[in-house]
Design a protein around this motif. Structure first.
Motif, mmCIF file in Angstrom:
data_model
loop_
_atom_site.group_PDB
_atom_site.id
_atom_site.type_symbol
_atom_site.label_atom_id
_atom_site.label_comp_id
_atom_site.label_asym_id
_atom_site.label_seq_id
_atom_site.Cartn_x
_atom_site.Cartn_y
_atom_site.Cartn_z
ATOM 1 N N HIS A 78 0.633 -1.309 -0.201
ATOM 2 C CA HIS A 78 0.016 -0.301 0.166
ATOM 3 C C HIS A 78 0.901 1.063 0.259
ATOM 4 O O HIS A 78 0.713 2.231 -0.835
ATOM 5 C CB HIS A 78 -0.799 0.027 1.130
ATOM 6 C CG HIS A 78 -1.595 -1.163 0.794
ATOM 7 N ND1 HIS A 78 -2.790 -1.074 2.054
ATOM 8 C CD2 HIS A 78 -2.600 -1.895 0.129
ATOM 9 C CE1 HIS A 78 -3.990 -2.350 1.819
ATOM 10 N NE2 HIS A 78 -3.124 -2.809 0.577
ATOM 11 N N ALA A 79 1.782 1.493 0.747
ATOM 12 C CA ALA A 79 2.779 2.259 1.012
ATOM 13 C C ALA A 79 3.049 2.559 -0.134
ATOM 14 O O ALA A 79 3.660 4.038 -0.901
ATOM 15 C CB ALA A 79 3.526 2.201 1.946
ATOM 16 N N VAL A 80 4.069 1.557 -0.739
ATOM 17 C CA VAL A 80 4.590 1.730 -2.796
ATOM 18 C C VAL A 80 3.624 2.281 -3.846
ATOM 19 O O VAL A 80 3.093 3.010 -4.400
ATOM 20 C CB VAL A 80 5.292 0.569 -3.288
ATOM 21 C CG1 VAL A 80 5.267 0.485 -4.814
ATOM 22 C CG2 VAL A 80 6.114 -0.101 -2.843
ATOM 23 N N LEU A 81 2.357 2.105 -3.398
ATOM 24 C CA LEU A 81 0.987 2.458 -4.315
ATOM 25 C C LEU A 81 1.369 3.744 -4.117
ATOM 26 O O LEU A 81 0.632 4.645 -4.532
ATOM 27 C CB LEU A 81 0.226 1.534 -4.186
ATOM 28 C CG LEU A 81 -1.552 2.221 -5.205
ATOM 29 C CD1 LEU A 81 -1.689 2.142 -6.619
ATOM 30 C CD2 LEU A 81 -2.467 1.585 -4.525
ATOM 31 N N LEU A 82 0.812 4.062 -3.078
ATOM 32 C CA LEU A 82 0.194 5.361 -2.372
ATOM 33 C C LEU A 82 1.556 6.980 -2.632
ATOM 34 O O LEU A 82 1.624 8.135 -3.090
ATOM 35 C CB LEU A 82 -0.092 5.670 -1.381
ATOM 36 C CG LEU A 82 -1.206 4.877 -0.634
ATOM 37 C CD1 LEU A 82 -1.666 4.942 0.543
ATOM 38 C CD2 LEU A 82 -2.433 5.301 -1.675
ATOM 39 N N VAL A 83 2.500 5.660 -3.314
ATOM 40 C CA VAL A 83 3.942 7.097 -2.893
ATOM 41 C C VAL A 83 4.198 7.324 -4.852
ATOM 42 O O VAL A 83 4.252 7.914 -4.887
ATOM 43 C CB VAL A 83 4.943 6.373 -2.094
ATOM 44 C CG1 VAL A 83 5.859 5.157 -3.306
ATOM 45 C CG2 VAL A 83 6.005 7.606 -2.231
ATOM 46 N N SER A 84 3.808 5.993 -5.218
ATOM 47 C CA SER A 84 3.449 6.090 -6.737
ATOM 48 C C SER A 84 2.148 7.408 -7.284
ATOM 49 O O SER A 84 2.557 8.595 -7.637
ATOM 50 C CB SER A 84 2.951 4.822 -7.400
ATOM 51 O OG SER A 84 2.460 4.797 -9.032
ATOM 52 N N GLU A 85 1.502 7.552 -6.424
ATOM 53 C CA GLU A 85 0.334 8.067 -6.578
ATOM 54 C C GLU A 85 0.482 9.715 -6.577
ATOM 55 O O GLU A 85 0.268 10.948 -7.159
ATOM 56 C CB GLU A 85 -0.901 7.591 -5.999
ATOM 57 C CG GLU A 85 -1.957 6.395 -6.609
ATOM 58 C CD GLU A 85 -2.037 6.303 -7.759
ATOM 59 O OE1 GLU A 85 -1.806 7.719 -8.247
ATOM 60 O OE2 GLU A 85 -2.630 5.284 -8.096
ATOM 61 N N LEU A 86 0.987 10.313 -5.210
ATOM 62 C CA LEU A 86 1.649 10.981 -5.096
ATOM 63 C C LEU A 86 2.525 11.654 -5.842
ATOM 64 O O LEU A 86 2.590 12.653 -6.094
ATOM 65 C CB LEU A 86 2.224 11.376 -3.266
ATOM 66 C CG LEU A 86 1.538 11.194 -2.184
ATOM 67 C CD1 LEU A 86 2.088 11.415 -0.535
ATOM 68 C CD2 LEU A 86 -0.012 11.488 -1.727
ATOM 69 N N VAL A 87 3.708 10.660 -6.140
ATOM 70 C CA VAL A 87 4.448 11.623 -7.033
ATOM 71 C C VAL A 87 4.307 11.609 -8.895
ATOM 72 O O VAL A 87 4.484 12.192 -9.073
ATOM 73 C CB VAL A 87 6.050 9.814 -7.006
ATOM 74 C CG1 VAL A 87 6.870 10.284 -8.225
ATOM 75 C CG2 VAL A 87 6.436 10.037 -5.753
ATOM 76 N N GLY A 88 3.362 11.080 -8.782
ATOM 77 C CA GLY A 88 2.378 11.418 -9.862
ATOM 78 C C GLY A 88 1.933 12.125 -10.394
ATOM 79 O O GLY A 88 2.188 12.624 -10.657
ATOM 80 N N ASN A 89 1.209 12.876 -8.885
ATOM 81 C CA ASN A 89 0.905 14.722 -9.418
ATOM 82 C C ASN A 89 1.637 14.884 -9.032
ATOM 83 O O ASN A 89 1.421 15.996 -9.366
ATOM 84 C CB ASN A 89 0.263 14.391 -7.530
ATOM 85 C CG ASN A 89 -1.790 13.268 -7.443
ATOM 86 O OD1 ASN A 89 -1.667 12.827 -8.715
ATOM 87 N ND2 ASN A 89 -2.380 13.234 -6.587
ATOM 88 N N ALA A 90 3.059 14.798 -8.779
ATOM 89 C CA ALA A 90 4.364 15.712 -8.338
ATOM 90 C C ALA A 90 4.518 16.502 -9.617
ATOM 91 O O ALA A 90 4.715 17.601 -10.002
ATOM 92 C CB ALA A 90 4.935 15.750 -7.615
ATOM 93 N N VAL A 91 5.025 15.053 -10.743
ATOM 94 C CA VAL A 91 5.427 15.592 -11.889
ATOM 95 C C VAL A 91 3.871 15.929 -12.560
ATOM 96 O O VAL A 91 4.417 16.886 -13.497
ATOM 97 C CB VAL A 91 5.739 14.003 -12.162
ATOM 98 C CG1 VAL A 91 5.896 13.685 -13.792
ATOM 99 C CG2 VAL A 91 6.969 12.729 -11.279
ATOM 100 N N ARG A 92 2.829 15.320 -12.732
ATOM 101 C CA ARG A 92 1.992 15.688 -13.257
ATOM 102 C C ARG A 92 1.142 17.244 -13.585
ATOM 103 O O ARG A 92 1.210 18.162 -13.696
ATOM 104 C CB ARG A 92 0.977 15.007 -13.660
ATOM 105 C CG ARG A 92 -0.010 14.429 -14.834
ATOM 106 C CD ARG A 92 -0.814 13.510 -14.909
ATOM 107 N NE ARG A 92 -0.148 12.370 -14.577
ATOM 108 C CZ ARG A 92 -0.321 11.480 -12.625
ATOM 109 N NH1 ARG A 92 -1.099 11.955 -12.139
ATOM 110 N NH2 ARG A 92 -0.325 10.538 -12.994
ATOM 111 N N HIS A 93 1.362 17.907 -12.117
ATOM 112 C CA HIS A 93 0.217 18.973 -12.012
ATOM 113 C C HIS A 93 1.130 19.877 -11.006
ATOM 114 O O HIS A 93 0.431 21.113 -11.239
ATOM 115 C CB HIS A 93 -0.293 18.377 -10.965
ATOM 116 C CG HIS A 93 -1.560 17.671 -11.311
ATOM 117 N ND1 HIS A 93 -2.241 17.901 -12.599
ATOM 118 C CD2 HIS A 93 -1.507 16.394 -10.667
ATOM 119 C CE1 HIS A 93 -3.202 16.949 -12.266
ATOM 120 N NE2 HIS A 93 -2.790 16.041 -11.705
#
Length: 167
Positions: A78-93
């Motif tokens: 779960h931690a790996v999945l959630l870090v991926s989501e936060l990083v994706g948002n930081a990169v995209r937005h």
């Protein structure tokens, strides 16, 4: 297989040995990422703001969660999945050149932080069944115990926390 009667055929890997091979490869990649970028459990790690950095952040998180902290597999996943989501948002937005990753552990909790230079706050949007995007914060909200964003003088830290059993 006509004409190949005397030729030894390659053996198929059992799923258990394939799983061990995959886990060993992921562990090796995680250790290599720690060597290259540093340990986010010791100090913030700065990564370039590129989509490829999400895999590096996942490897770092996996390595710290499993190898260094000894967390149960589901919490680490779960931690790996959630870090991926936060990083994706930081990169995209955010339009930033880089972002920071930090992991903290205290009694009964882990906290993962992603720092970026944008002061735009993340917003949890309603998610519908057929949506193909916009589910990142929904997942963070569902799988973490707490999450939020803290404004900084220059940017913000978006974080999540999860309860963990102490060793």
């Amino acid at each position: 297989m006509a004409g190949l009667e005397g030729v030894e055929q390659p053996r198929r890997r059992s799923s258990a040995s394939a799983l061990r091979f995959t886990a060993a490869l992921e562990d090796e990649q995680g250790l290599k990422a720690l060597e290259l970028y540093g340990n986010p459990a010791e100090a913030e790690v700065t990564l370039p703001s590129m989509p490829e950095s999400a895999s590096t952040a996942r490897r770092l998180t996996q390595c710290v969660a499993v190898r260094l902290w000894g967390l149960p597999p589901q919490i680490a996943e779960h931690a790996v999945l959630l870090v991926s989501e936060l990083v994706g948002n930081a990169v995209r937005h955010t339009g930033a050149r880089s972002f920071g990753l930090r992991m903290l552990r205290r009694r009964g909790w882990i906290r993962v932080e992603v720092r970026d230079p944008s002061r735009g706050l993340p917003c949890l949007m309603p998610v519908h069944e057929m949506d193909t995007t916009g589910r990142g914060l929904f997942l963070v909200d569902k799988l973490s115990d707490r999450w939020g964003a803290d404004l900084l003088p220059r940017g913000k830290i978006t974080w999540f926390e999860m309860r963990v059993a102490d060793r």
